[in-house]
Write a protein that holds these residues in place. Sequence first.
Motif, short mmCIF file in Angstrom:
data_model
loop_
_atom_site.label_atom_id
_atom_site.label_comp_id
_atom_site.label_asym_id
_atom_site.label_seq_id
_atom_site.Cartn_x
_atom_site.Cartn_y
_atom_site.Cartn_z
N HIS A 5 91.22 63.11 40.46
CA HIS A 5 92.44 63.76 40.01
C HIS A 5 92.30 65.27 39.94
CE1 HIS A 5 90.31 63.44 36.15
NE2 HIS A 5 91.04 64.47 35.77
N SER A 6 91.07 65.76 40.02
CA SER A 6 90.86 67.20 39.90
C SER A 6 90.58 67.88 41.24
CB SER A 6 89.69 67.47 38.96
OG SER A 6 90.02 67.07 37.66
N VAL A 7 90.66 67.15 42.33
CA VAL A 7 90.32 67.73 43.62
C VAL A 7 91.28 68.86 43.98
CG1 VAL A 7 90.14 67.24 46.10
CG2 VAL A 7 89.19 65.65 44.45
N HIS A 8 92.52 68.78 43.54
CA HIS A 8 93.51 69.79 43.91
C HIS A 8 93.68 70.89 42.87
CE1 HIS A 8 94.40 67.34 47.34
NE2 HIS A 8 94.67 66.31 46.57
N LYS A 9 93.34 70.61 41.64
CA LYS A 9 93.49 71.58 40.57
C LYS A 9 92.10 72.08 40.16
CE LYS A 9 95.99 72.04 36.26
NZ LYS A 9 96.74 71.37 35.23
N PRO A 10 91.90 73.39 40.09
CA PRO A 10 90.57 73.90 39.74
C PRO A 10 90.09 73.37 38.39
CG PRO A 10 91.98 75.68 40.49
CD PRO A 10 92.85 74.47 40.33
N PHE A 11 88.79 73.08 38.31
CA PHE A 11 88.18 72.60 37.08
C PHE A 11 86.85 73.32 36.92
CE2 PHE A 11 87.18 69.74 40.58
CZ PHE A 11 85.80 69.71 40.56
N TYR A 12 86.24 73.16 35.77
CA TYR A 12 84.94 73.76 35.50
C TYR A 12 83.90 72.66 35.50
CZ TYR A 12 81.45 76.88 33.48
OH TYR A 12 80.33 77.65 33.28
N VAL A 13 82.75 72.92 36.09
CA VAL A 13 81.66 71.95 36.11
C VAL A 13 80.38 72.66 35.69
CG1 VAL A 13 81.18 72.27 38.57
CG2 VAL A 13 80.51 70.14 37.46
N SER A 47 85.47 75.02 40.34
CA SER A 47 85.53 74.29 41.62
C SER A 47 86.30 75.08 42.66
CB SER A 47 86.21 72.94 41.40
OG SER A 47 87.58 73.15 41.05
N ARG A 48 86.08 74.70 43.91
CA ARG A 48 86.84 75.24 45.03
C ARG A 48 87.79 74.16 45.54
NH1 ARG A 48 81.90 78.15 48.26
NH2 ARG A 48 81.65 79.91 46.83
N GLN A 49 88.78 74.57 46.28
CA GLN A 49 89.77 73.65 46.82
C GLN A 49 89.09 72.49 47.56
OE1 GLN A 49 93.10 73.78 46.38
NE2 GLN A 49 93.41 71.94 47.57
N GLY A 50 89.47 71.26 47.23
CA GLY A 50 88.97 70.09 47.92
C GLY A 50 87.66 69.53 47.39
N GLU A 51 87.01 70.21 46.45
CA GLU A 51 85.74 69.71 45.91
C GLU A 51 85.98 68.72 44.78
OE1 GLU A 51 82.37 73.21 46.32
OE2 GLU A 51 83.74 73.34 44.62
N LEU A 57 79.20 70.96 41.67
CA LEU A 57 77.93 71.28 41.00
C LEU A 57 76.81 71.46 42.03
CD1 LEU A 57 76.49 71.87 38.36
CD2 LEU A 57 75.94 69.44 38.20
N GLN A 58 76.77 70.64 43.06
CA GLN A 58 75.75 70.81 44.10
C GLN A 58 75.85 72.21 44.72
OE1 GLN A 58 76.98 67.11 46.16
NE2 GLN A 58 74.79 66.66 46.31
N ARG A 59 77.06 72.65 45.01
CA ARG A 59 77.26 73.99 45.59
C ARG A 59 76.82 75.07 44.60
NH1 ARG A 59 80.96 77.39 44.25
NH2 ARG A 59 82.41 75.83 43.48
N ILE A 60 77.22 74.94 43.36
CA ILE A 60 76.91 75.94 42.34
C ILE A 60 75.39 76.05 42.14
CG2 ILE A 60 77.07 76.39 39.85
CD1 ILE A 60 80.03 75.23 40.17
N LEU A 61 74.70 74.91 42.10
CA LEU A 61 73.24 74.94 41.93
C LEU A 61 72.57 75.57 43.16
CD1 LEU A 61 72.62 71.51 40.20
CD2 LEU A 61 72.38 73.79 39.18
N TYR A 62 73.13 75.33 44.33
CA TYR A 62 72.58 75.95 45.53
C TYR A 62 72.79 77.47 45.47
CZ TYR A 62 71.48 77.21 50.27
OH TYR A 62 70.93 77.81 51.37
#
Length: 161
Positions: A5-13, A47-51, A57-62
């Motif tokens: 449900h959060s794929v389209h709306k930005p969220f914090y992880v 988050s970015r669009q579509g994530e 989190l994988q992207r952010i840790l990278y």
Amino acid sequence: LCYTHSVHKPFYVSGFLYHLISQQILLRQSHIGTNPLSTWNMFGGISRQGEDAPTALQRILYEQLNIRIEAKNLFPVYDYFYQALNKIHYVFYVKVKKLYAPASLSDGVCSWFTFKQTTKLSLAEQAKHDVIISERVINAQAKSLEPAIPTPSGQYPSLSH
């Protein structure tokens, strides 16, 4: 946890690395201006669009640690509406097999801590709560994986009291 449900709306992880053998977590400390007593926090971002949450989190840790995390090593803790950011906040921990050398970040430092040590840290208020809940989740999962030990009579103990 439902991430779709959060794929389209930005969220914090956010989350931290968890080394099972030493039972330590990796946290980051950002340098805020010239304040040497800045707070410790988990790794996180928007988050970015579509994530979905694990992918974000994988992207952010990278981006923040320059390490690639496999999805199978990501474990959800919980999610809630984070008033300060006006966003859904997903919290994870990441099981790792080795203690990565703490990275030198452009805006701060990283260090490994036991959960007991985190109680003495200057942790961001929300991060303090998230770390406490994470420790409870990790401990509960560890207990559920322990093999049942038979009593001296050879019977397995009852879990109902």
